[in-house]
Design an enzyme around this catalytic site. Structure first.
Site, PDB file in Angstrom:
ATOM      1  N   GLU A  30      37.586  71.857 -41.128  1.00  0.00           N
ATOM      2  CA  GLU A  30      37.448  72.815 -42.457  1.00  0.00           C
ATOM      3  C   GLU A  30      38.076  72.072 -43.790  1.00  0.00           C
ATOM      4  O   GLU A  30      38.027  71.304 -44.548  1.00  0.00           O
ATOM      5  CB  GLU A  30      39.656  73.160 -41.952  1.00  0.00           C
ATOM      6  CG  GLU A  30      39.873  74.451 -43.300  1.00  0.00           C
ATOM      7  CD  GLU A  30      41.340  74.314 -43.018  1.00  0.00           C
ATOM      8  OE1 GLU A  30      41.603  75.230 -43.491  1.00  0.00           O
ATOM      9  OE2 GLU A  30      41.985  73.776 -43.100  1.00  0.00           O
ATOM     10  N   LYS A  35      39.458  82.605 -42.011  1.00  0.00           N
ATOM     11  CA  LYS A  35      40.742  82.598 -41.549  1.00  0.00           C
ATOM     12  C   LYS A  35      41.525  83.266 -41.438  1.00  0.00           C
ATOM     13  O   LYS A  35      42.105  84.413 -42.583  1.00  0.00           O
ATOM     14  CB  LYS A  35      40.879  80.897 -42.344  1.00  0.00           C
ATOM     15  CG  LYS A  35      42.214  80.911 -42.099  1.00  0.00           C
ATOM     16  CD  LYS A  35      42.545  79.402 -43.014  1.00  0.00           C
ATOM     17  CE  LYS A  35      44.084  78.436 -42.265  1.00  0.00           C
ATOM     18  NZ  LYS A  35      44.035  77.428 -43.622  1.00  0.00           N
ATOM     19  N   CYS A  43      42.727  76.352 -38.301  1.00  0.00           N
ATOM     20  CA  CYS A  43      43.583  75.261 -38.656  1.00  0.00           C
ATOM     21  C   CYS A  43      45.164  76.511 -38.720  1.00  0.00           C
ATOM     22  O   CYS A  43      45.855  76.088 -37.269  1.00  0.00           O
ATOM     23  CB  CYS A  43      43.468  74.760 -39.889  1.00  0.00           C
ATOM     24  SG  CYS A  43      44.962  73.241 -40.130  1.00  0.00           S
TER      25      CYS A  43
END
Length: 260
Positions: free
Chosen positions: A44, A110, A144
């Site tokens: 990431e 995300k 994540c």
């Protein structure tokens, strides 16, 4: 349909808010690969670290890195994926790109921005999944903090691979290990997590724990140091497991509300 997918998972430190230096670093890192692979996975925000100051970066850096990914994918004849800070229309995104050797670009913003660090105040949350077919494998790509939300990753489309890129720090690494394994078991898919190592400018330590789990939750590879992990995924494993254990047939039906 291809029966195997070869991946290289790059577990590495990241130089804080220095995209050019990180591009050079990853160029030299992936140049050491001795075996041909189908996909190279980077962590990431691999050009900056998990920065909450995107305004410190030149707005053009996202486009420069995307071009670099396309060039490397063509040069190495492999797909490359990882997330970066991306500026668009005056807004910032933690955006994952999956780039093919032909230059095709797939992207995912995300969905779950990390409120504990204030990511929700700096970056726009995504609203759409990125599920793509690549070389006979259906892949679901995430970032994540998404790992903590099983509804968002629930396997309702029979994907084969669930992949997370991350900057997941040491104090909560047990949760990372546990959730990766759980996502593999509950979704009956390969689950891959690619994390970083080293320390960032905020003093957080990262100890890797990049790993791959099969559809029964067995850990296939794992690392706590700077290195490139290579793994071959077997499509027959997915097919056989789902044929023998039809757990996905019993999954709950649901609809996500408020997602475009």
């Amino acid at each position: 349909m291809k029966n195997e997918l070869k991946l290289a998972l790059v577990q590495s430190p990241i130089i804080w808010e220095q995209p050019a230096l990180n591009r050079d670093y990853f160029s030299s890192k992936i140049a050491t690969l001795k075996n041909a692979v189908d996909v190279i996975v980077l962590p990431e925000m691999f050009t900056t670290g998990f920065t909450m100051s995107p305004e410190n970066l030149d707005a053009k850096e996202g486009g420069i890195t995307l071009t670099w990914m396309q060039e490397k994918a063509k040069e190495l004849n492999t797909a490359i994926c990882g997330s970066i800070v991306f500026s668009e229309r005056g807004l910032y995104f933690n955006r994952l790109f999956f780039v093919t050797p032909k230059g095709e670009v797939h992207q995912y913003n995300k969905r779950h921005t990390f409120t504990l660090a204030g990511e929700n105040e700096k970056y726009q949350a995504g609203k759409q999944h990125l599920i793509l077919d690549y070389k006979g494998f259906k892949m679901n790509l995430m970032i994540c903090y998404d790992l903590r939300f099983p509804v968002w990753s629930r396997n309702t489309v029979d994907y084969d691979v669930l992949l997370y890129v991350a900057n997941w720090p040491k104090p909560r690494i047990e949760a990372w290990d546990t959730l990766l394994k759980a996502r593999a078991i509950e979704n009956m898919s390969y689950c891959i997590g690619v994390n970083r190592v080293g320390r960032d400018e905020k003093g957080l330590e990262y100890v890797g724990h990049s790993a791959v789990y099969d559809s029964l939750g067995q850990q296939l590879v794992f690392s706590e140091k700077e290195e490139i992990l290579e793994i071959i995924l077997d499509k027959a494993h997915i097919i056989q497991t789902r044929d023998n254990l039809k757990f996905l047939y019993d999954r709950d039906n649901f609809e996500l509300i408020g997602i475009n």
